[in-house]
Design an enzyme around this catalytic site. Structure first.
Site, PDB file in Angstrom:
ATOM      1  N   VAL A   1       0.850  -1.188   0.000  1.00 22.01           N
ATOM      2  CA  VAL A   1       0.000   0.000   0.000  1.00 22.01           C
ATOM      3  C   VAL A   1       0.887   1.239   0.000  1.00 22.01           C
ATOM      4  O   VAL A   1       1.805   1.358   0.811  1.00 22.01           O
ATOM      5  CB  VAL A   1      -0.929   0.025   1.238  1.00 22.01           C
ATOM      6  CG1 VAL A   1      -1.680   1.349   1.309  1.00 22.01           C
ATOM      7  CG2 VAL A   1      -1.900  -1.147   1.198  1.00 22.01           C
TER       8      VAL A   1
ATOM      9  N   ALA B   1       4.489   4.164   2.829  1.00 25.35           N
ATOM     10  CA  ALA B   1       4.030   2.910   2.236  1.00 25.35           C
ATOM     11  C   ALA B   1       4.205   1.799   3.259  1.00 25.35           C
ATOM     12  O   ALA B   1       4.855   1.976   4.285  1.00 25.35           O
ATOM     13  CB  ALA B   1       4.804   2.587   0.960  1.00 25.35           C
ATOM     14  N   LYS B   2       3.634   0.662   2.983  1.00 26.93           N
ATOM     15  CA  LYS B   2       3.838  -0.523   3.822  1.00 26.93           C
ATOM     16  C   LYS B   2       3.464  -1.747   3.024  1.00 26.93           C
ATOM     17  O   LYS B   2       2.665  -1.675   2.086  1.00 26.93           O
ATOM     18  CB  LYS B   2       2.969  -0.454   5.086  1.00 26.93           C
ATOM     19  CG  LYS B   2       3.578  -1.207   6.264  1.00 26.93           C
ATOM     20  CD  LYS B   2       4.760  -0.440   6.845  1.00 26.93           C
ATOM     21  CE  LYS B   2       5.319  -1.142   8.076  1.00 26.93           C
ATOM     22  NZ  LYS B   2       6.372  -0.330   8.722  1.00 26.93           N
ATOM     23  N   GLY B   3       4.053  -2.877   3.403  1.00 27.49           N
ATOM     24  CA  GLY B   3       3.739  -4.124   2.742  1.00 27.49           C
ATOM     25  C   GLY B   3       3.680  -5.252   3.739  1.00 27.49           C
ATOM     26  O   GLY B   3       4.170  -5.131   4.872  1.00 27.49           O
TER      27      GLY B   3
END
Length: 423
Positions: free
Chosen positions: A67, A112-114
């Protein structure tokens, strides 16, 4: 306003909490409805389902996410977590918090992050590598040194980042070190990166203690979580004269009111896989450790550890959030009413992303700094950020979490307004 905002505070998931925090600050900043709406929603979301061949020959399908919340101030930046309870709302929240965190320390990244829904402790090294490489190929349409730069988080480490960098580089046809940070130094990682988040926690704690006329030396410290963040923070607190009286990991915790010998505890944890059972200590659970008497409490494990059910039992003078989102909004209110200072995650643990930025800069330039140079620059960034947040708290007569959001959200909103709306 999203329907999630109607949920009662203690029932909120991480993303709903993040939205509520944004809403609170939007009123203080008097954000117009359009800007508020832009900041509420992630810019991009990618969900992937991908197969991995396991060691026993069977194929297992995993679910992963990436995201990007906002890129108004620069490329997206944020970690990758491998955890069985990861879901899209958690990743959305973490991406939003990364946006504010980067803005608070004033580095030119967005958030962001995953994540991948998995338990890395149940995977062999080969299975973990195959999962990482396939996940990397699935999100490769989003990541890149100029667009989105991942980093380690819960359940991932430098080895996972090395596999990610290698996979991306194989697709590109040449080595691309700047696609990821938190790598081993041997392939373009930065000196000082491993300890950066924990060191940043100690730096802002020292600033806050000094502002209250207290010293770090002799202060009783409790650390929940003994991984990259909590372990480093405990070790650095100890080296600076604080008395670390309790620490814990996922298997349990240890307590000694006279202080724990942290170097010996680190060695014991490495040899035994946990701090549990350390000689000369009393056993405590991860919930009990939060309620021990201390001057400084550092929750450095997972989200939602301090809630309305235990916030009234916290006996620390100061809570410093090493983890992301360890305190619920209702618990925030209780701690504030009880006069307990809370240094929020978006400020306290921003040392990691700051040194990730340093690593990215060094990779882009192919010019690397010594650990002392990295730590000196980190100190300047963290000191300035704490001073700016503290000043905002006084200006608006708010707590430090709200003040941190005021600083971060204002910078992102200004960037979004200056750039305008395309086309």
């Amino acid at each position: 306003m999203p329907e999630t905002m109607m949920t009662t505070a203690e029932e909120m998931n991480s993303y709903q909490i993040a939205l509520r925090q944004l809403e609170n600050v939007a009123g203080i900043l008097k954000l117009d409805a359009g800007t508020h709406a832009i900041l509420q929603h992630p810019k991009r979301e990618l969900t992937v389902h991908f197969p991995v061949k396991m060691d026993n020959g069977e194929t297992q399908v995993f679910t992963g996410y990436r995201v990007q919340h906002n890129t108004s101030r620069g490329p997206a930046k944020g970690g990758l977590r491998f955890h069985p309870e990861t879901d899209i709302d958690e990743v959305r929240a973490l991406a939003m918090w990364m946006t504010w965190k980067c803005a608070i320390v004033n580095i030119p990244f967005g958030g962001a992050k995953g994540g991948v829904v998995c338990d890395p402790s149940k995977l062999s090294l080969g299975e973990l590598e195959h999962l990482t490489r396939r996940y990397t190929s699935e999100i490769s349409l989003l990541i890149g040194p100029d667009s989105d730069i991942p980093a380690p988080d819960v359940g991932t480490n430098g080895q996972v980042m090395a596999w990610l960098m290698d996979t991306y580089s194989m697709h590109a046809g040449h080595t691309v070190p700047a696609v990821v940070t938190g790598k081993p130094v041997s392939i373009g990682g930065s000196e000082g990166r491993i300890d950066a988040t924990g060191l940043g926690v100690v730096m802002v704690t020292q600033q806050a203690a000094r502002a209250q006329g207290r010293k770090l030396e002799g202060a009783r410290v409790v650390v929940q979580g003994f991984g990259n963040v909590g372990g480093a923070a405990a070790r650095i607190f100890h080296s600076r004269g604080a008395k670390v009286v309790a620490v814990s990991d996922y298997l349990g915790g240890v307590y000694n009111p006279d202080g724990l010998p942290i170097p010996e505890l680190v060695a014991y944890s490495k040899a035994n896989g946990s701090v549990a059972g350390f000689p000369g200590s009393e056993p405590v659970t991860n919930s009990e450790i939060l309620e021990l008497p201390c001057d400084i409490l550092v929750p450095a494990a997972l989200q939602n550890q301090i809630t309305s059910s235990n916030a009234g039992k916290i006996r620390a003078r100061m809570v410093v959030e090493g983890a992301n989102g360890p305190t619920t909004p209702d618990a925030d209110d209780i701690l504030r009413e009880r006069g307990i200072t809370l240094i929020p995650d978006v400020l306290a643990n921003a040392g990691g992303v700051t040194v990730s930025y340093f690593e990215w800069v060094q990779d882009i330039q192919s010019f690397f700094w010594s650990e002392s140079q990295v730590n000196h620059r980190l100190g300047r960034v963290m000191t300035r950020a704490y001073e700016e947040v503290s000043a905002a708290a006084q200006t608006h007569n708010v707590d430090l979490r709200t003040a941190a959001y005021v600083v971060g959200v204002a910078r992102v909103a200004e960037a979004a307004k200056m750039r305008g709306i395309y086309p």
